[in-house]
Enzyme design. Sequence first.
Site, PDB file in Angstrom:
ATOM      1  N   HIS A  60      30.090  29.791 -49.911  1.00 48.53           N
ATOM      2  CA  HIS A  60      29.999  29.412 -48.753  1.00 48.53           C
ATOM      3  C   HIS A  60      30.852  28.221 -48.522  1.00 48.53           C
ATOM      4  O   HIS A  60      31.426  28.206 -47.259  1.00 48.53           O
ATOM      5  CB  HIS A  60      28.388  28.773 -48.605  1.00 48.53           C
ATOM      6  CG  HIS A  60      27.952  28.567 -47.513  1.00 48.53           C
ATOM      7  ND1 HIS A  60      27.603  29.568 -46.485  1.00 48.53           N
ATOM      8  CD2 HIS A  60      27.595  27.478 -46.632  1.00 48.53           C
ATOM      9  CE1 HIS A  60      27.123  29.321 -45.418  1.00 48.53           C
ATOM     10  NE2 HIS A  60      27.292  27.809 -45.461  1.00 48.53           N
ATOM     11  N   ASP A  78      29.068  33.975 -51.518  1.00 50.97           N
ATOM     12  CA  ASP A  78      28.286  33.034 -50.721  1.00 50.97           C
ATOM     13  C   ASP A  78      26.878  33.016 -50.933  1.00 50.97           C
ATOM     14  O   ASP A  78      26.269  34.169 -51.097  1.00 50.97           O
ATOM     15  CB  ASP A  78      28.545  33.474 -49.220  1.00 50.97           C
ATOM     16  CG  ASP A  78      28.069  32.153 -48.258  1.00 50.97           C
ATOM     17  OD1 ASP A  78      27.162  31.527 -48.692  1.00 50.97           O
ATOM     18  OD2 ASP A  78      28.858  31.981 -47.303  1.00 50.97           O
ATOM     19  N   SER A 121      28.667  29.115 -40.603  1.00 49.84           N
ATOM     20  CA  SER A 121      27.221  29.295 -41.025  1.00 49.84           C
ATOM     21  C   SER A 121      26.197  29.355 -39.789  1.00 49.84           C
ATOM     22  O   SER A 121      26.260  30.258 -39.017  1.00 49.84           O
ATOM     23  CB  SER A 121      26.924  28.137 -41.756  1.00 49.84           C
ATOM     24  OG  SER A 121      25.939  28.165 -42.724  1.00 49.84           O
TER      25      SER A 121
END
Length: 684
Positions: free
Chosen positions: A654, A619, A534
């Site tokens: 995600h 995501d 991320s």
Amino acid sequence: MNAPQAKKIEKILESHGDKRVDDYFWMKERENPEVTAYLEDENDYCDLMMKDTSTFQQQLFEEMKARYKEDDESLPYFFNEYWYIVRFEIGKEYPIFSRKFQNLDQEESILIDVNILAENQKFFEIGSVAVSPDNKLMSFSSDNVGRRIYTIQFKNLETGEVYPEQIPNTTGKAVWANDNEHVFYIRKDESLRAFQVYRHQLGTDSSLDVLVFHEDDETFDVNVFKTKSLEYIFIGSSSTISDEHRFIPADNVFAEWKIIQPRIDDLEYAVEHYQDEFYIITNADDATNFKIVTTKVAHPEMENWVDLIPHREETLLEGFEIFNDYFVIEERTKGLLHIKVIENETGNAHYLEFSDPTYTAYIGMNLEFNTQKLRFGYTSLTKPNATLEYDMKEKTTKVLKEQEVLGGKFFAENYISERIWAPSRDGKNSIPISLVYHKNTKKSAETPLLIYGYGSYGHTVDASFSNVRLSILDRGFVYAIAHIRGGEYLGREWYEDGKMLQKKNTFYDFIDAGKYLVAENYTSEKHLYAMGGSAGGLLMGAIINMEPELFNGIVAQVPFVDVVTTMLDETIPLTTGEFDEWGNPKKKKYYDYMKSYSPYDNVEAKNYPNILITTGLHDSQVQYWEPAKWTAKLRELKTDSNLLLFKTDMSAGHGGASGRFESLKEDALEYAFLMKLENKIDGK
């Protein structure tokens, strides 16, 4: 099979008179079959390039899975006449939520079996489970796509009936009012920002729900929660740098919401309740590392706040817990977490003692006020996660539950952990690094070392145990965590010095940590690897642009790499709430600074290390097209013959694959990638 070559369609992006050419902008077209085809081609190429590791990946997966107790269960906790337990059954991927009335010897009552709900679903995740105050009803929420958009449903716990009413497009959380017929929940806007709080009455259609709060400021998100006392329901509205909280009595859903303190730029605060007072942790009055104040419920405004725990320059306050006779503080000094117990009557204080050089300690779930027992959690790089009970009066500790590591091969004494300090290039700071390795691993230029980093949002990656990590430690790897600026490891200033127009300090710190590990002969450039996900994926992209020769390979998980374009697009989830973290590129100084480090914008024709990039098609936090575009541009420009692999989970978001063990396959791929680069596919 040759490496996929994505087609180029020139797109000119202009801001502040500056023109950027984005040849892969078209990949944002989620429904375009050419996008899907490209992602699948990359998946096929990844599979082909990693084919020689397929048996090894399966070995790693089975090895990792075998360390977990399949029929495990959570430590029971008692609340409102019931013991609550979350357990797993052998051969099943998802949890079973259950409870027992008053005594653990009573017959189990299953609240929800997630395995049944997840049948025939490619992805399934439970958001939350909440029982009504009278113990007769339950709310639960689920997401079957992976974009963290949850649908809330209700179940009658006396009859077992799941009611037909559903509330779509929520954050998943539901807070029960004390009347047992109303819940409060949060809806998301088109950019997936949590922006509205609604009141729902059981038995009615969600179209009739009442909007009780709308957050107009697009840089703020909302939250809803009930205090530990169960007496008040709060709506919290927060940006990166300021908060505003309003409340009503939990037994009067029609009451007028009262604000604690209206929002002020740079004023952060969080609230808990006890008796006739609110306890507030805040950075008011220049309390950079936070302080704790109290105020009367009847007059909660900031002018009535009274200091309880003052601000300290050297110590970051992270949380607290209230008891009848004790007040417990979670704090951080010189990077390490401490738990401090204060006796209310005398003011006497003491700390719990921890012995590891680097570790994680935190206040656990403590639902009762009238007790001298404190539940807390503890783990280190060599010690599995444990929940312990501390008697605050007798000052004794007992272990309630410790994570089991099955297989008979793990012994904590076989592993060594350290904390070392690397000099930073600006000379102002030293960068803490936590390390763990097997006692038989010799530190040398030939030793492989994996260094992990994040460094954003003030989030601190503390030293904790990992079942999965044992698979590389036992194969001769050293594992390191660089506690870089952008996190709060060394206090709030450590965070402030790694955000906005100081963001490059995050990247510099990580690079300097890597160079120090090489200089100290823990490893060498040929055997140094990096990993981050991320915002940590942004870190990976930045460091290989800045210092591509320092690392032999990197793993970038769901990486945020197209910073400028994403931060200019307010329709993308999370963008508006990120301006206080990265800056708003509509202002030229932020645009220029972002562009100077944005990984996608700074890919050049040069040699890069071996790279594995992963993402999820659904995501909601870092859109799939960022790593897809980055991969395509790297393929186009890089001048080396090193591996560049891109893997998209076509059914995940995600957080990766759903299910308890499916995500281990992702870990196995990443570790097999590292082992392949070390020529250790046989595991030796």
